[in-house]
Design a protein around this motif. Structure first.
Motif, mmCIF file in Angstrom:
data_model
loop_
_atom_site.group_PDB
_atom_site.id
_atom_site.type_symbol
_atom_site.label_atom_id
_atom_site.label_comp_id
_atom_site.label_asym_id
_atom_site.label_seq_id
_atom_site.Cartn_x
_atom_site.Cartn_y
_atom_site.Cartn_z
ATOM 1 N N GLU A 1 -1.473 1.602 5.827
ATOM 2 C CA GLU A 1 -1.969 2.364 4.702
ATOM 3 C C GLU A 1 -0.871 3.449 4.255
ATOM 4 O O GLU A 1 -0.864 3.740 3.052
ATOM 5 C CB GLU A 1 -3.349 3.112 5.109
ATOM 6 N N LYS A 2 -0.067 3.654 5.419
ATOM 7 C CA LYS A 2 0.912 4.976 4.730
ATOM 8 C C LYS A 2 2.089 4.870 5.641
ATOM 9 O O LYS A 2 2.067 4.480 6.824
ATOM 10 C CB LYS A 2 0.181 6.271 4.774
ATOM 11 N N SER B 1 5.656 -0.824 -6.608
ATOM 12 C CA SER B 1 5.111 -2.085 -6.291
ATOM 13 C C SER B 1 4.772 -2.601 -7.541
ATOM 14 O O SER B 1 4.073 -1.750 -8.526
ATOM 15 C CB SER B 1 3.838 -1.854 -5.291
ATOM 16 N N PHE C 1 -5.503 6.643 7.159
ATOM 17 C CA PHE C 1 -5.180 6.043 5.637
ATOM 18 C C PHE C 1 -4.071 7.012 4.982
ATOM 19 O O PHE C 1 -3.220 6.541 4.150
ATOM 20 C CB PHE C 1 -5.997 5.977 4.892
ATOM 21 N N SER D 1 -2.442 2.954 10.082
ATOM 22 C CA SER D 1 -3.154 2.010 9.652
ATOM 23 C C SER D 1 -4.610 2.106 9.756
ATOM 24 O O SER D 1 -5.045 2.719 10.454
ATOM 25 C CB SER D 1 -2.663 0.628 10.580
ATOM 26 N N ARG E 1 0.940 -1.403 0.036
ATOM 27 C CA ARG E 1 -0.153 0.167 -0.115
ATOM 28 C C ARG E 1 0.797 1.275 -0.063
ATOM 29 O O ARG E 1 0.401 2.191 -0.368
ATOM 30 C CB ARG E 1 -0.833 -0.002 1.137
ATOM 31 N N THR E 2 2.059 0.984 0.467
ATOM 32 C CA THR E 2 2.781 2.215 0.712
ATOM 33 C C THR E 2 4.291 2.020 0.618
ATOM 34 O O THR E 2 4.977 0.867 0.946
ATOM 35 C CB THR E 2 2.465 2.872 1.915
ATOM 36 N N GLY F 1 -4.120 -3.632 8.307
ATOM 37 C CA GLY F 1 -3.278 -3.050 6.887
ATOM 38 C C GLY F 1 -2.406 -1.952 7.369
ATOM 39 O O GLY F 1 -3.212 -0.961 7.922
ATOM 40 N N ASP G 1 -3.330 1.659 -10.495
ATOM 41 C CA ASP G 1 -3.599 0.282 -10.019
ATOM 42 C C ASP G 1 -4.453 -0.407 -11.193
ATOM 43 O O ASP G 1 -5.070 -1.354 -11.309
ATOM 44 C CB ASP G 1 -4.584 0.288 -8.881
ATOM 45 N N ARG H 1 -2.700 7.273 -8.427
ATOM 46 C CA ARG H 1 -2.688 6.909 -6.926
ATOM 47 C C ARG H 1 -1.551 7.386 -6.585
ATOM 48 O O ARG H 1 -1.634 7.637 -5.218
ATOM 49 C CB ARG H 1 -2.800 5.224 -6.935
ATOM 50 N N ALA I 1 -1.188 -4.679 2.890
ATOM 51 C CA ALA I 1 -2.476 -4.878 3.490
ATOM 52 C C ALA I 1 -2.476 -5.851 4.425
ATOM 53 O O ALA I 1 -3.569 -5.901 5.205
ATOM 54 C CB ALA I 1 -3.354 -5.142 2.232
#
Length: 338
Positions: free
Chosen positions: A87-88, A320, A129, A103, A43-44, A85, A280, A264, A59
């Protein structure tokens, strides 16, 4: 405070194009991940100020700090503690070993990545997030999905302040002085507010009581990044467009329209000369020249690459791909042999 880096000389466009053709991609395999699974999906991604470490959050709650020169997982550090998860993540801009993570468990944690210790945590912030550090490293802003923004200190266990937003707020970034913060909204606009009081700074010429906003997207404005030279502010939308705003006149000088799917994430190279966006949807990454909008290199990938991050002082791009961290550049090519 992190030691100051000596300025790194920028490469000319033609030289960089030749170099990019020679660059390789290094994959950083996490044993917690199964190739291509959604459950692990990163995610980050965040570099530390010196570019000697890179943190990833997934995640499945996996939070890991990698040595970019050593792609084998045994040279990485896993940080455990979140119950949902990640998030950042973002390193303190003046402390190369202090990492903040947010999270959806509503907890913000501050880590010393050298000892794996949690040096502070703040609970009860909702479904958080996103985050951004103030450039002085003394405070940061964290946002949750209820559009509430919290001003936090890395040394206090409760928020300094909170600011409820009236519209969907996605991401935000500080100006280099830390006196302004730019917020992207679900309306496709960007708000320009003072920090730390979150008040409008600029008003429209036709209505002195109406705050000025940047209106450059036909749908939700998702991502945002300030160029290191501060000449341009880049915004990315669900309309697949990256807009480049002149920070003096606040006019959209250029749009990049070659993205596939919502933008994103956005990242500038350390010298501000090149830009890349993550989505994504689709596959591949396009590195564009900021001044001309020309694509100088297209990087083939196995799948969509929603998260991208340029190295703070080298022409390396972390991204990613199929749930794994990869770095494109002159990094780690022979590291697995060591």
């Amino acid at each position: 405070m992190a030691p100051l880096l000596r300025p790194r000389q920028s490469a000319g466009r033609d030289k960089l194009i030749k170099d990019l053709v020679q660059f390789k991609t290094q994959t950083y395999h996490d044993p917690a991940a199964t190739r291509g699974t959604v459950s692990h999906g990163l995610r980050t991604i965040a570099w530390n100020p010196l570019g000697t470490l890179i943190a990833t959050g997934a995640a499945d709650r996996t939070l890991r700090v990698w040595n970019p020169e050593r792609p084998n997982v045994r040279y990485s550090t896993e940080l455990k503690g979140h119950s949902a998860g990640i998030e950042k993540v973002a390193f303190n801009p003046i402390k190369d070993a202090e990492l903040c993570s947010v999270s959806s468990d509503g907890v913000v944690k501050f880590w010393d990545v050298r000892t794996k210790a949690v040096i502070n945590e703040i609970k009860g912030l909702g479904d958080t997030f996103t985050l951004a550090w103030c450039p002085d490293g003394e405070s940061l802003v964290v946002g949750n999905k209820a559009d509430n923004l919290f001003v936090l200190s890395p040394t206090q266990s409760t928020p300094i302040a909170s600011h409820q937003q009236s519209v969907q707020t996605n991401q935000f970034v500080f100006c280099h002085s830390g006196k302004k913060i730019f917020l992207t909204t679900g309306e496709g606009r960007v708000k320009i507010l003072s920090y730390p009081d979150f008040k409008p700074i600029i008003y429209t010429s036709y209505d002195p009581g109406l705050p000025f906003t940047l209106n450059g997207h036909t749908s939700s404005c998702i991502s945002i990044e300030l160029q290191p030279t501060a000449r341009f502010l880049a915004t990315g939308g669900s309309d697949s467009i990256i807009a480049l705003w002149d920070t003096t006149e606040w006019i959209c000088q250029r749009t990049l329209i070659d993205m596939t799917g919502p933008v994103r994430s956005i990242s500038f190279s350390f010298d501000g000369s090149y830009i890349v966006g993550g989505s994504d949807e689709g596959a591949g990454l396009d590195i564009a020249h900021v001044e001309t909008g020309e694509i100088v290199h297209s990087l083939k990938t196995a799948g969509p690459c929603p998260i991208v991050a340029w190295h703070p002082n080298r022409y390396w791009v972390a991204y990613s791909d199929l749930g794994s961290l990869k770095i494109f550049g002159g990094v780690g090519i022979d590291a697995e042999r060591k």
